[in-house]
Scaffold this motif. Structure first.
Motif, short mmCIF file in Angstrom:
data_model
loop_
_atom_site.label_atom_id
_atom_site.label_comp_id
_atom_site.label_asym_id
_atom_site.label_seq_id
_atom_site.Cartn_x
_atom_site.Cartn_y
_atom_site.Cartn_z
N PRO A 43 31.27 46.36 47.67
CA PRO A 43 32.01 45.54 46.70
C PRO A 43 31.78 46.05 45.28
O PRO A 43 30.66 46.44 44.95
CB PRO A 43 31.41 44.14 46.87
N ARG A 44 32.81 46.10 44.49
CA ARG A 44 32.65 46.52 43.10
C ARG A 44 33.40 45.58 42.17
O ARG A 44 34.32 44.89 42.59
CB ARG A 44 33.08 47.96 42.91
N ARG A 75 41.61 48.13 34.03
CA ARG A 75 40.23 47.62 33.96
C ARG A 75 39.45 48.05 35.20
O ARG A 75 38.24 48.22 35.16
CB ARG A 75 40.24 46.08 33.91
N LYS A 76 40.17 48.21 36.30
CA LYS A 76 39.52 48.59 37.56
C LYS A 76 39.48 50.10 37.73
O LYS A 76 38.46 50.66 38.06
CB LYS A 76 40.27 47.97 38.74
N THR B 191 37.17 43.32 45.85
CA THR B 191 37.55 42.32 46.85
C THR B 191 38.13 41.06 46.24
O THR B 191 38.72 40.26 46.93
CB THR B 191 36.34 41.95 47.72
N ASP B 192 37.97 40.90 44.94
CA ASP B 192 38.38 39.62 44.33
C ASP B 192 39.76 39.70 43.72
O ASP B 192 40.01 39.15 42.67
CB ASP B 192 37.37 39.21 43.26
N PHE B 193 40.70 40.40 44.40
CA PHE B 193 41.98 40.62 43.73
C PHE B 193 42.82 39.37 43.57
O PHE B 193 43.83 39.36 42.93
CB PHE B 193 42.78 41.75 44.37
N GLU B 196 42.17 36.97 39.38
CA GLU B 196 42.08 37.82 38.19
C GLU B 196 42.12 36.96 36.94
O GLU B 196 42.86 36.05 36.85
CB GLU B 196 43.25 38.80 38.17
#
Lengths: 254, 196
Positions: A43-44, A75-76, B191-193, B196
């Motif tokens: 996870p990132r 940002r990613k 994983t937290d898409f 946002e």
């Protein structure tokens, strides 16, 4: 003068054994790096150094690629390396245009990594020119393969202020064909095979191949070649779901 | 009030049959019947075919006394894209007739323009035909062909009000959809898409 090695080493049996061992270990290694054994990604969080290599095929492929990337989050994906074939000015211009639009858009959002420090454009020689003879194609393909290692190992425009992401292997490689994409992905496989700079053990160089929207019933040649080796294989028509044993369909992506 | 039909034949392979089909007598009659006032043809690699066909078409219009009603123009290939032309079509509630290259088709669909897609069957690789058929079936475009273009032109008026939205809001009703950005995030571990 060193004594010659014992003649016994040159017996056919020994060579056969050697060959078998090499073949076996190469096969095992290949099985280990291929996608079905890939460990899930760590996870990132947005902001973590993340480099993505984007292969721009040419005219139609380039246009589709830019549609695929329309929601790219700077940002990613903190550093973008655009790989363009030599002589394909159209794609290079479009890549710069895309980065300019990123730079100008959503200025208020914090942590977006945009501007010349956050991307580079790598030019590799063409794998095969149109109408090039099939005899010389292997030579030009090898040249292209060799050139592909450059943008994979690190960003091609490094300066003292370059980010950690720019200096490292890419985390993600995105391609949608044609020949150059196959060769770049082959180069990435070689890096994983020998675990160069931890390409495999650190979970770097993950690959996504998106089949063209124009392919409705059959995979393209690049698609057929790449379906067993990429981490994610995406198609855009329901009829192609499961093609090659693993094509994913999640709706139209462009 | 003006109404534009923009025709694009592609940059690489010549598609002279499409130019000829657009300027055929049956097509010209269909254009007039639907109230078109301008035809703009991007002739790509075939300026000669365009010139001679346009000349013949103007003759035909003159014979029928309709040369004032329908104007025919041509432009070369422009590598910067077709933004300006599509904008004009949008403003005039017009129509696009395109070869089946995915670049032009996708760009036209972004503008929500009624679109007739004509595969170049002279090309060896026939997946242009497959794409046109599939897009027609999904209700995004009208699949036209060079031997029979006039019905497609007439059909475009009805189609304007009924065309399916592209890209589809949900590709399939029951299945889960993901965007390409979602898939990128999954693959590298963002994983937290969703938050946002």
């Amino acid at each position: 003068m060193a004594p010659p090695p014992p003649a016994a080493l040159y017996t056919p049996t020994f060579l056969l054994a050697l060959l078998t061992t090499l073949l076996l270990s190469a096969t095992l290694r290949l099985l280990a790096i291929l996608p079905h054994r890939a460990s899930p990604p760590q996870p990132r969080k947005p902001g973590a150094p993340t480099r993505v290599v984007i292969v721009l095929g040419s005219g139609g492929h380039t246009q589709e690629m830019l549609y695929l990337l329309k929601d790219l989050d700077a940002r990613k994906y903190t550093h973008r390396t655009w790989v363009v074939s030599s002589g394909d000015a159209f794609s290079a211009v479009r890549a710069v245009g895309f980065e300019k639009a990123l730079e100008e858009g959503e200025g208020e959002a914090k942590g977006r990594r945009v501007g010349p420090e956050s991307y580079d454009i790598a030019i590799v020689p063409r794998a095969r020119k149109i109408h090039q003879s099939l005899v010389t194609t292997p030579v030009s393909s090898l040249k292209c393969l060799w050139a592909c290692f450059g943008p994979l190992l690190r960003s091609t425009s490094l300066s003292s202020s370059s980010s950690t992401a720019a200096e490292d292997l890419p985390d993600l490689i995105i391609a949608n064909g044609p020949a150059t994409a196959c060769i770049l992905i082959l180069a990435a496989l070689i890096l994983k095979f020998f675990d160069v700079r931890g390409a495999h053990s650190r979970g770097k160089c993950r690959t996504i191949y998106a089949e063209s929207f124009a392919r409705v019933k059959t995979l393209s040649l690049s698609g057929k070649l790449l379906v067993p080796v990429v981490d994610r294989f995406l198609v855009q028509w329901e009829g192609l779901e499961g093609a090659g044993g693993r094509a994913e369909f999640w709706g139209v992506l462009v | 009030m003006s109404k534009l039909c923009f025709v694009t034949t592609g940059a690489t392979a010549p598609f002279t049959k499409l130019i000829e089909a657009v300027l055929s007598h049956a097509s010209l009659d269909a254009f007039l019947q639907c109230g078109f006032t301008h035809i703009l043809i991007q002739y790509g690699t075939a300026p000669d075919v365009y010139q001679s066909s346009a000349e013949a078409a103007r003759q035909y219009l003159k014979q029928n006394g309709t040369e004032q009603k329908l104007e025919i123009d041509g432009i070369d290939f422009d590598s910067s894209g077709l933004f300006e032309q599509f904008k004009l079509v949008q403003q005039t509630q017009g129509l696009v007739i395109s070869h089946a290259g995915s670049g032009s088709v996708l760009e036209a669909l972004r503008f929500q323009l009624p679109l007739v897609v004509v595969p170049n069957t002279a090309l060896l690789d026939n997946h242009q035909e497959e794409l046109a058929v599939a897009m027609d079936r999904a209700g995004y475009v009208i699949h036209g062909n060079v031997d029979h273009l006039a019905p497609a032109i007439k059909d475009s008026e009805r189609f304007r009000t009924q065309m399916a939205q592209f890209p589809p809001v949900t590709a399939g009703k029951e299945r889960k959809v993901k965007s390409f950005a979602n898939i990128m995030d999954e693959t590298v571990g963002f994983t937290d898409f969703n938050n946002e």
